[in-house]
Design a protein around this motif. Structure first.
Motif, PDB file in Angstrom:
ATOM      1  N   PHE A 219       0.841  -1.206   0.000  1.00  0.00           N
ATOM      2  CA  PHE A 219       0.000   0.000   0.000  1.00  0.00           C
ATOM      3  C   PHE A 219       0.870   1.248   0.000  1.00  0.00           C
ATOM      4  CE2 PHE A 219      -3.635  -2.567   0.927  1.00  0.00           C
ATOM      5  CZ  PHE A 219      -3.163  -3.570   1.766  1.00  0.00           C
ATOM      6  N   ASN A 220       0.378   2.321  -0.643  1.00  0.00           N
ATOM      7  CA  ASN A 220       1.122   3.582  -0.603  1.00  0.00           C
ATOM      8  C   ASN A 220       0.720   4.367   0.659  1.00  0.00           C
ATOM      9  OD1 ASN A 220      -1.354   4.761  -1.085  1.00  0.00           O
ATOM     10  ND2 ASN A 220      -0.906   5.292  -3.209  1.00  0.00           N
ATOM     11  N   HIS A 221       1.273   5.574   0.790  1.00  0.00           N
ATOM     12  CA  HIS A 221       1.041   6.316   2.029  1.00  0.00           C
ATOM     13  C   HIS A 221      -0.390   6.834   2.148  1.00  0.00           C
ATOM     14  CE1 HIS A 221       2.795   9.075  -0.965  1.00  0.00           C
ATOM     15  NE2 HIS A 221       1.761   9.810  -0.610  1.00  0.00           N
ATOM     16  N   ASN A 222      -1.198   6.656   1.074  1.00  0.00           N
ATOM     17  CA  ASN A 222      -2.618   7.016   1.157  1.00  0.00           C
ATOM     18  C   ASN A 222      -3.481   5.831   1.537  1.00  0.00           C
ATOM     19  OD1 ASN A 222      -2.386   9.726   0.538  1.00  0.00           O
ATOM     20  ND2 ASN A 222      -2.363   9.319  -1.670  1.00  0.00           N
ATOM     21  N   GLY A 223      -2.865   4.669   1.643  1.00  0.00           N
ATOM     22  CA  GLY A 223      -3.621   3.473   1.979  1.00  0.00           C
ATOM     23  C   GLY A 223      -4.153   2.737   0.762  1.00  0.00           C
ATOM     24  N   ASP A 224      -3.790   3.179  -0.454  1.00  0.00           N
ATOM     25  CA  ASP A 224      -4.257   2.487  -1.663  1.00  0.00           C
ATOM     26  C   ASP A 224      -3.326   1.340  -1.997  1.00  0.00           C
ATOM     27  OD1 ASP A 224      -4.549   5.794  -2.877  1.00  0.00           O
ATOM     28  OD2 ASP A 224      -6.177   4.567  -2.011  1.00  0.00           O
ATOM     29  N   GLU A 225      -3.920   0.233  -2.460  1.00  0.00           N
ATOM     30  CA  GLU A 225      -3.098  -0.903  -2.858  1.00  0.00           C
ATOM     31  C   GLU A 225      -2.401  -0.554  -4.162  1.00  0.00           C
ATOM     32  OE1 GLU A 225      -4.906  -4.941  -2.871  1.00  0.00           O
ATOM     33  OE2 GLU A 225      -3.852  -5.182  -4.784  1.00  0.00           O
ATOM     34  N   VAL A 226      -1.073  -0.698  -4.207  1.00  0.00           N
ATOM     35  CA  VAL A 226      -0.339  -0.347  -5.419  1.00  0.00           C
ATOM     36  C   VAL A 226       0.333  -1.539  -6.082  1.00  0.00           C
ATOM     37  CG1 VAL A 226       0.059   2.062  -4.836  1.00  0.00           C
ATOM     38  CG2 VAL A 226       1.666   0.335  -4.022  1.00  0.00           C
ATOM     39  N   LYS A 227       0.455  -2.612  -5.332  1.00  0.00           N
ATOM     40  CA  LYS A 227       1.113  -3.772  -5.940  1.00  0.00           C
ATOM     41  C   LYS A 227       0.591  -5.053  -5.313  1.00  0.00           C
ATOM     42  CE  LYS A 227       5.824  -5.155  -6.071  1.00  0.00           C
ATOM     43  NZ  LYS A 227       7.221  -4.836  -6.407  1.00  0.00           N
ATOM     44  N   ARG A 228       0.568  -6.105  -6.135  1.00  0.00           N
ATOM     45  CA  ARG A 228       0.089  -7.400  -5.672  1.00  0.00           C
ATOM     46  C   ARG A 228       0.998  -8.468  -6.241  1.00  0.00           C
ATOM     47  NH1 ARG A 228      -5.845  -9.655  -4.964  1.00  0.00           N
ATOM     48  NH2 ARG A 228      -6.328  -7.833  -3.735  1.00  0.00           N
ATOM     49  N   THR A 229       1.586  -9.290  -5.386  1.00  0.00           N
ATOM     50  CA  THR A 229       2.403 -10.395  -5.898  1.00  0.00           C
ATOM     51  C   THR A 229       2.009 -11.687  -5.191  1.00  0.00           C
ATOM     52  OG1 THR A 229       4.096  -9.693  -4.331  1.00  0.00           O
ATOM     53  CG2 THR A 229       4.511  -9.181  -6.625  1.00  0.00           C
ATOM     54  N   GLU A 230       2.408 -12.806  -5.784  1.00  0.00           N
ATOM     55  CA  GLU A 230       2.092 -14.105  -5.184  1.00  0.00           C
ATOM     56  C   GLU A 230       3.363 -14.904  -4.982  1.00  0.00           C
ATOM     57  OE1 GLU A 230      -2.449 -14.481  -6.128  1.00  0.00           O
ATOM     58  OE2 GLU A 230      -1.159 -16.068  -5.347  1.00  0.00           O
ATOM     59  N   PHE A 231       3.350 -15.780  -3.979  1.00  0.00           N
ATOM     60  CA  PHE A 231       4.446 -16.722  -3.816  1.00  0.00           C
ATOM     61  C   PHE A 231       3.837 -18.100  -3.620  1.00  0.00           C
ATOM     62  CE2 PHE A 231       4.246 -17.815   0.696  1.00  0.00           C
ATOM     63  CZ  PHE A 231       3.474 -16.799   1.215  1.00  0.00           C
ATOM     64  N   THR A 232       4.619 -19.136  -3.943  1.00  0.00           N
ATOM     65  CA  THR A 232       4.096 -20.503  -3.801  1.00  0.00           C
ATOM     66  C   THR A 232       4.977 -21.317  -2.867  1.00  0.00           C
ATOM     67  OG1 THR A 232       5.355 -21.189  -5.716  1.00  0.00           O
ATOM     68  CG2 THR A 232       3.048 -20.600  -6.091  1.00  0.00           C
ATOM     69  N   THR A 233       4.352 -22.341  -2.263  1.00  0.00           N
ATOM     70  CA  THR A 233       5.104 -23.270  -1.411  1.00  0.00           C
ATOM     71  C   THR A 233       4.615 -24.678  -1.705  1.00  0.00           C
ATOM     72  OG1 THR A 233       3.490 -23.222   0.367  1.00  0.00           O
ATOM     73  CG2 THR A 233       5.230 -21.570   0.453  1.00  0.00           C
ATOM     74  N   ASP A 234       5.191 -25.644  -1.005  1.00  0.00           N
ATOM     75  CA  ASP A 234       4.743 -27.025  -1.156  1.00  0.00           C
ATOM     76  C   ASP A 234       3.368 -27.245  -0.557  1.00  0.00           C
ATOM     77  OD1 ASP A 234       8.057 -28.429  -0.605  1.00  0.00           O
ATOM     78  OD2 ASP A 234       7.027 -27.761  -2.426  1.00  0.00           O
ATOM     79  N   GLY A 235       2.949 -26.333   0.283  1.00  0.00           N
ATOM     80  CA  GLY A 235       1.656 -26.502   0.929  1.00  0.00           C
ATOM     81  C   GLY A 235       0.524 -26.438  -0.076  1.00  0.00           C
ATOM     82  N   ASN A 236      -0.586 -27.116   0.223  1.00  0.00           N
ATOM     83  CA  ASN A 236      -1.729 -27.149  -0.675  1.00  0.00           C
ATOM     84  C   ASN A 236      -2.990 -26.866   0.123  1.00  0.00           C
ATOM     85  OD1 ASN A 236      -3.375 -27.562  -2.812  1.00  0.00           O
ATOM     86  ND2 ASN A 236      -3.193 -29.789  -2.817  1.00  0.00           N
ATOM     87  N   TYR A 237      -3.214 -25.594   0.400  1.00  0.00           N
ATOM     88  CA  TYR A 237      -4.312 -25.218   1.290  1.00  0.00           C
ATOM     89  C   TYR A 237      -5.534 -24.719   0.538  1.00  0.00           C
ATOM     90  CZ  TYR A 237      -0.650 -25.324   4.831  1.00  0.00           C
ATOM     91  OH  TYR A 237       0.371 -25.708   5.667  1.00  0.00           O
ATOM     92  N   VAL A 238      -6.696 -24.876   1.175  1.00  0.00           N
ATOM     93  CA  VAL A 238      -7.944 -24.370   0.583  1.00  0.00           C
ATOM     94  C   VAL A 238      -8.709 -23.583   1.641  1.00  0.00           C
ATOM     95  CG1 VAL A 238      -8.173 -26.220  -1.108  1.00  0.00           C
ATOM     96  CG2 VAL A 238      -9.138 -26.518   1.172  1.00  0.00           C
TER      97      VAL A 238
END
Lengths: 389, 333
Positions: A219-238
């Motif tokens: 989030f930037n200093h105004n509270g707006d979301e500016v970036k979104r990324t994902e990471f993966t692991t061996d886990g398989n959750y739902v």
């Protein structure tokens, strides 16, 4: 640690005890007309279950249980279950009682470990109580007692925060620390490894209130979301479907704490050929309790409160064997590792008030927490004294 | 990126307690000392004199605290001395760094807690080059003034901003920008307070709870990294309390966070058996706080309760788990 842990520990262990006893009684039961005088029938089984459950949910006992207090040591708690298991016409030899206690504790340890949220320990408790109600579904009096306890649980625990529940869970885990007894049904279901440690799955539904791992938001200093990324692991959750019910009645959703035993899935423990971890780390994981006397006083009060059906001359006590044969039971008693012995002190109940005061005084002088060699002179004198009461 | 290295064997297993691992690496020394709480005792391993890693087995609590369970053990590094601080249900003990001599004992006031509520101390950090701060179950933060040597330790202040049990306390590990403070305290409800240390501590900002316990917290270059019971890691601006990043990091309750000050690497360990390495940075153009995932390690069948970097760059880390009688170690390939 948390002073609100004992009711949860007692009720869940009690529930597991009832599951195991029910399964063993069914396995050894003979149809009524064909049974000999010393064999179990369905009627006997129902009576034993009724007697134990009535004792367990005794009003005064429950009141005492729900008072804020420190956890008992494993030895002291084991003595309480010993009394409970003998609240009816059934009796168990030391070896069977040891095995019963091992199974109860490992089962609840598993449930506590696998609870998605600390608060879900309450759902596990509700599962146990729901099944207990099935055991006594045709006895409205006892059903009422169990419902009362359910209400007391809701009243005591509903308002606790997640942080306080986690402290309770940590207290329970401390109690179970270093216990790695292998249970055959767990090994078969692949929920326990051969070294006695439980399998912790890295797949399945996440706890209610938790997001599936993977997303990073900036989030930037105004509270707006500016970036979104994902990471993966061996886990398989739902994502979980729904939350379990914390009401008097309802779908608990969680399966932990339901009855996993049946006649076709008997239970056995492995004591011989244990890994060296078992022998060296099985020591009591509590500090010597200078208030051990208090624990024994509670027990003495419990004995006074219980309406123990002292078997008269005409009523025989039936022995229940938790092993497949008598020889197995004897062998287990002889080969149980010294470190895992519970060194239970057997106490005979007495109804005379004068004797009860004397008993309390004697019990007050006993130190349960300090492991003493069984051959100590003082211990034997006290036991002999009690046998004579 | 990281691979498993030789474990350190402990005399007894580790308890399921937050932040249950402390590492001390004296400057110039390669080998580190580790401590983890077992329950009624604390395991401390110190490198042996010859340079091989021997271990000093179970380090029992002495004297007063015989019938007591520990909650946390942590080394506090001050300019003039290093103390090993132990918290428990009875109070706070401070030892010389090798655990040889107890220099101070502070008993917790049981009276100030409502009956039936558990009393304990938890959350330990050195602050301002002069103080050691320790939290309590009633939400108080005790500030101890530590002289360069000797046993004349006094309580200089009691901070009363939290209403729930303190879970963790962290001091600024890097360079604080102006107005960002140098200490953050966290509690069971999830509330965070940012302070400026000194003769009198000043409260700079308060980050309200949102219904989830904050079990572990770190402060670096004015950024607060907080780990929560719902598995999230949140990054805030210390000066303003503004949320800058949100990570759905773990599937279960986070038990430990650590930060490598030279690189901004963040380590997180949780009940879900995973340990993650992240990298925190500040975008020089936008001034946004960024966080990226670097490495995931699954500690099979283990509920992680402690995780610490073993060096200031974050090239190696150590992990403890509930019921485990060893410390797992990992190093950069």
């Amino acid at each position: 640690m948390s002073a609100r842990t004992l009711p949860l520990l007692f009720l869940n262990l009690g529930g597991e005890m009832l599951y195991i006893l029910d399964q063993r009684l069914r396995a050894q039961s003979i149809p009524g007309e064909k049974a000999r005088k010393d064999e179990w029938t369905d009627v006997d089984r129902k009576r034993v279950m009724n007697d134990i459950i009535t004792t367990m949910f005794n009003k005064k006992f429950m009141e005492e249980l729900f008072k804020p207090q420190e956890l008992y040591s494993k030895k002291a708690l084991r003595t309480v279950y010993d009394r409970l298991a003998h609240a009816s016409i059934m009796r168990l030899n030391q070896a069977s009682m040891d095995k019963l206690y091992d199974l109860m504790t490992m089962a609840f340890k598993y449930q506590v470990l696998l609870c998605p949220r600390p608060k879900d320990i309450l759902l596990v408790t509700f599962n146990h109580l729901d099944t207990i109600k099935d055991f006594i579904s045709d006895s409205p009096g006892i059903l009422n007692q169990v419902d009362e306890t359910l209400r007391q649980l809701i009243e005591t625990y509903s308002c606790l925060s997640a942080g306080e529940f986690q402290l309770i869970r940590q207290t329970l885990l401390l109690f179970f620390q270093d216990m790695h007894i292998r249970v055959s049904i767990f090994l078969k279901d692949k929920v326990q490894n051969s070294n006695g440690r439980f399998v912790l799955p890295i797949s399945g539904p996440v706890p209610w209130g938790t997001e599936v791992p993977g997303l990073i938001r900036v989030f930037n200093h105004n509270g707006d979301e500016v970036k979104r990324t994902e990471f993966t692991t061996d886990g398989n959750y739902v994502t979980p479907q729904r939350e379990g019910s914390f009401d008097l009645y309802g779908d608990r959703v969680l399966k932990l704490g339901t009855n996993m035993y049946s006649v076709s899935r008997p239970v056995e423990t492995h004591m011989s050929g244990s890994s060296k971890n078992l022998a060296s780390h099985a020591k009591e994981n509590v500090v010597p309790n200078p208030l051990a006397k208090e624990e024994m006083n509670f027990l003495a009060r419990l004995l006074g409160v219980l309406d123990v059906k002292t078997p008269g001359g005409s009523e025989t006590r039936f022995r229940l064997n938790l092993f497949t044969t008598d020889e197995e039971e004897e062998h287990a008693a002889l080969t149980r590792p010294e470190e895992l012995s519970y060194k239970v002190i057997n106490i005979e109940a007495t109804q005379e008030p004068g004797r009860r005061a004397e008993l309390s005084r004697i019990l007050g002088e006993l130190e349960v927490a300090e492991p003493r060699p069984a051959s100590s002179g003082k211990g034997e004198d006290l036991l002999a004294l009690m046998d004579g009461l | 990126m990281y691979r498993k290295e030789k474990s350190i064997q402990l005399k007894s297993s580790s308890a399921a307690l937050y932040n249950n691992l402390s590492v001390l690496r004296p400057p110039g020394r390669q080998l580190a000392a580790f401590s983890a709480v077992h329950g009624p005792s604390v395991n401390v391993t110190v490198p042996s004199l010859e340079g091989r890693e021997g271990f000093c087995p179970v380090f029992p609590l002495t004297g007063v605290l015989l019938s007591c369970l520990s909650f946390q053990a942590a080394w506090c590094v001050l300019p003039s001395r290093v103390l090993l601080v132990l918290t428990s249900q009875k109070g706070i003990q401070m030892y010389e760094s090798d655990g040889s001599i107890m220099v101070y004992w502070h008993a917790l006031d049981v009276m100030e807690h409502p009956p039936g509520q558990t009393v304990f101390a938890r959350g330990i950090a050195a602050a301002g080059g002069r103080f050691i701060c320790v939290g309590t179950s009633s939400g108080l933060v005790l500030v101890f003034d530590i002289p360069p040597k000797g046993t004349n330790i006094t309580v200089s202040e009691v901070l009363e901003q939290h209403r729930d049990a303190i879970t963790d306390i962290a001091a600024e590990l890097g360079q604080a920008p102006d107005g960002a403070g140098d200490l953050v305290t966290a509690d069971d409800a999830g509330a965070l307070c940012v302070w400026s240390s000194g003769e009198e501590f000043t409260l700079l900002s308060k980050i309200p709870a949102f219904g989830c316990t904050c079990s572990s917290v770190k402060l670096w270059n004015g950024v607060v990294a907080a780990g929560y019971g719902n598995g999230q890691i949140l990054l805030y601006e210390a000066a303003t309390g503004l949320l800058r990043a949100e990570v759905n990091a773990h599937a279960r309750w986070i038990y430990a966070l650590d930060l490598a000050p030279e690189t901004g690497k963040l380590l997180s360990g949780a009940e879900d058996s995973f340990v993650h390495v992240w990298k925190i940075s500040r975008n020089p153009d936008t001034d946004d706080v960024e966080i990226e995932h670097c490495h995931a390690e699954c500690v099979t069948d283990t509920q992680v309760c402690g995780a610490r970097f073993c060096d200031p760059e974050g090239n190696s880390f150590a992990v403890t788990g509930y019921d485990l009688s060893e410390i797992f170690r990992y190093g950069r390939v």
